[in-house]
Scaffold this motif. Structure first.
Motif, PDB file in Angstrom:
ATOM      1  N   ILE A  28      37.206  21.929  39.597  1.00 21.29           N
ATOM      2  CA  ILE A  28      35.788  21.555  39.631  1.00 21.29           C
ATOM      3  C   ILE A  28      35.331  21.356  38.195  1.00 21.29           C
ATOM      4  O   ILE A  28      35.408  22.281  37.372  1.00 21.29           O
ATOM      5  CB  ILE A  28      34.954  22.624  40.342  1.00 21.29           C
ATOM      6  CG1 ILE A  28      35.465  22.790  41.779  1.00 21.29           C
ATOM      7  CG2 ILE A  28      33.473  22.239  40.335  1.00 21.29           C
ATOM      8  CD1 ILE A  28      34.883  23.973  42.511  1.00 21.29           C
ATOM      9  N   VAL A  29      34.846  20.152  37.895  1.00 21.59           N
ATOM     10  CA  VAL A  29      34.545  19.775  36.518  1.00 21.59           C
ATOM     11  C   VAL A  29      33.129  19.210  36.438  1.00 21.59           C
ATOM     12  O   VAL A  29      32.716  18.423  37.293  1.00 21.59           O
ATOM     13  CB  VAL A  29      35.530  18.711  35.995  1.00 21.59           C
ATOM     14  CG1 VAL A  29      35.336  18.494  34.501  1.00 21.59           C
ATOM     15  CG2 VAL A  29      36.969  19.099  36.290  1.00 21.59           C
ATOM     16  N   GLN A  30      32.408  19.607  35.395  1.00 19.38           N
ATOM     17  CA  GLN A  30      31.093  19.026  35.116  1.00 19.38           C
ATOM     18  C   GLN A  30      31.170  18.228  33.827  1.00 19.38           C
ATOM     19  O   GLN A  30      31.663  18.714  32.803  1.00 19.38           O
ATOM     20  CB  GLN A  30      30.015  20.098  34.994  1.00 19.38           C
ATOM     21  CG  GLN A  30      28.617  19.510  34.758  1.00 19.38           C
ATOM     22  CD  GLN A  30      27.534  20.552  34.835  1.00 19.38           C
ATOM     23  OE1 GLN A  30      27.517  21.385  35.742  1.00 19.38           O
ATOM     24  NE2 GLN A  30      26.607  20.527  33.886  1.00 19.38           N
ATOM     25  N   ALA A  31      30.683  16.996  33.879  1.00 25.99           N
ATOM     26  CA  ALA A  31      30.744  16.093  32.730  1.00 25.99           C
ATOM     27  C   ALA A  31      29.604  16.364  31.759  1.00 25.99           C
ATOM     28  O   ALA A  31      28.529  16.835  32.131  1.00 25.99           O
ATOM     29  CB  ALA A  31      30.681  14.644  33.198  1.00 25.99           C
ATOM     30  N   VAL A  32      29.834  16.034  30.505  1.00 25.10           N
ATOM     31  CA  VAL A  32      28.797  16.048  29.488  1.00 25.10           C
ATOM     32  C   VAL A  32      27.913  14.818  29.678  1.00 25.10           C
ATOM     33  O   VAL A  32      28.402  13.722  29.969  1.00 25.10           O
ATOM     34  CB  VAL A  32      29.427  16.049  28.078  1.00 25.10           C
ATOM     35  CG1 VAL A  32      28.373  15.874  27.000  1.00 25.10           C
ATOM     36  CG2 VAL A  32      30.223  17.324  27.856  1.00 25.10           C
ATOM     37  N   GLU A  33      26.616  14.998  29.531  1.00 21.58           N
ATOM     38  CA  GLU A  33      25.694  13.864  29.620  1.00 21.58           C
ATOM     39  C   GLU A  33      26.033  12.813  28.560  1.00 21.58           C
ATOM     40  O   GLU A  33      26.396  13.136  27.430  1.00 21.58           O
ATOM     41  CB  GLU A  33      24.264  14.353  29.416  1.00 21.58           C
ATOM     42  CG  GLU A  33      23.211  13.273  29.582  1.00 21.58           C
ATOM     43  CD  GLU A  33      21.805  13.808  29.418  1.00 21.58           C
ATOM     44  OE1 GLU A  33      20.852  13.039  29.640  1.00 21.58           O
ATOM     45  OE2 GLU A  33      21.651  15.006  29.078  1.00 21.58           O
TER      46      GLU A  33
END
Length: 202
Positions: A28-33
Motif C-alpha cells: 500500500i503506497v501513497q504518492a507525494v503530491e
C-alpha cells in the motif's frame, strides 16, 4: 514457466513515496503530491519525481503488476507498470484519470514522451493487471481486469538488453493523498506472438 511472485522488498524506489507499507501480500503506497514522469513533449517540462519500485528485468520473462482500481479520483492519478532503461528511456503503462474517467494507457519515452489512452470506466473497483513481454526489439503491453480477457495496449520499441528494470509505479500530479494497493508483482512466461494471448496469471 509458472508464475513466480517477486517480493516487494526486492525493489528500490526511484523516488521515495509519501508512505509505503505491506499488509500480507499487498503493498500500500501513497504518492507525494505533484509527483510525475514526463519528458518535454507539448508541455515543455521534465518531471522525474514519480515513484517506481524497480528490480532487474531479465530476459526472457514477462513481468506483471496487479493493483486495485479504487481511490483514483484526481486529475492524472495514475498507477501501473514501469519499464526503465534510463531517465530518458522508459515506458509506463497503467490506469490514469483523465476528465474524471479512468483510462488505460501508456507513455513511451525516448528523450521525448508520447501518450496513448482509452477509457475503461467499467473497470472501476476491480483488480487490474498490466503485463509487458519483450519480443525482438519491442515490448508487447497488455492489460486485463480480473474478470476479463487480455487487451493489447501497445507495441512499442524497447531494444535494450542490459540495465533494464521493471516494477510498479504511481504518480499524483495534481493532489495529495493518492493511495494505491498493489496486489501482485510477478514474472511469468513471455508472449510468443502478438496475436496469441498469454495465459492468465494469478
Amino acid at each position: 514457466m509458472t508464475s513466480k511472485k517477486i517480493d516487494w522488498s526486492s525493489g528500490s524506489w526511484t523516488n521515495e513515496p509519501e508512505s509505503s507499507r505491506t499488509e500480507g501480500d499487498r503493498l500500500i503506497v501513497q504518492a507525494v503530491e505533484q509527483s510525475d514522469y514526463w519528458q518535454q513533449t507539448m508541455y515543455g517540462f521534465q518531471h522525474d519525481n514519480g515513484h517506481a519500485l524497480l528490480a532487474s528485468w531479465d530476459e526472457p520473462f514477462a513481468v506483471e503488476i496487479a493493483f486495485k482500481l479504487d481511490g483514483f479520483s484526481g486529475l492524472y492519478d495514475q498507477a501501473g507498470l514501469m519499464l526503465w532503461h534510463s531517465p530518458t528511456q522508459w515506458i509506463k503503462s497503467g490506469i490514469e484519470i483523465n476528465d474524471g474517467v479512468p483510462h488505460l494507457g501508456a507513455v513511451v519515452t525516448d528523450t521525448y514522451s508520447d501518450w496513448s489512452l482509452s477509457p475503461v470506466p467499467e473497470w472501476i473497483g476491480r483488480e487490474i493487471t498490466i503485463r509487458a513481454s519483450r519480443l525482438n526489439d519491442a515490448v508487447i503491453i497488455r492489460a486485463r481486469s480480473k474478470e476479463g480477457p487480455w487487451r493489447t495496449v501497445r507495441v512499442a520499441r524497447f531494444p535494450y538488453l542490459t540495465s533494464v528494470q521493471a516494477g510498479p509505479f504511481l504518480c499524483a500530479p495534481t493532489r495529495a493523498g493518492f493511495q494505491v494497493t498493489f496486489t501482485r508483482w510477478s514474472l511469468t512466461s513471455p508472449d510468443t506472438d502478438i496475436h496469441i494471448d498469454p495465459p492468465v496469471g494469478g
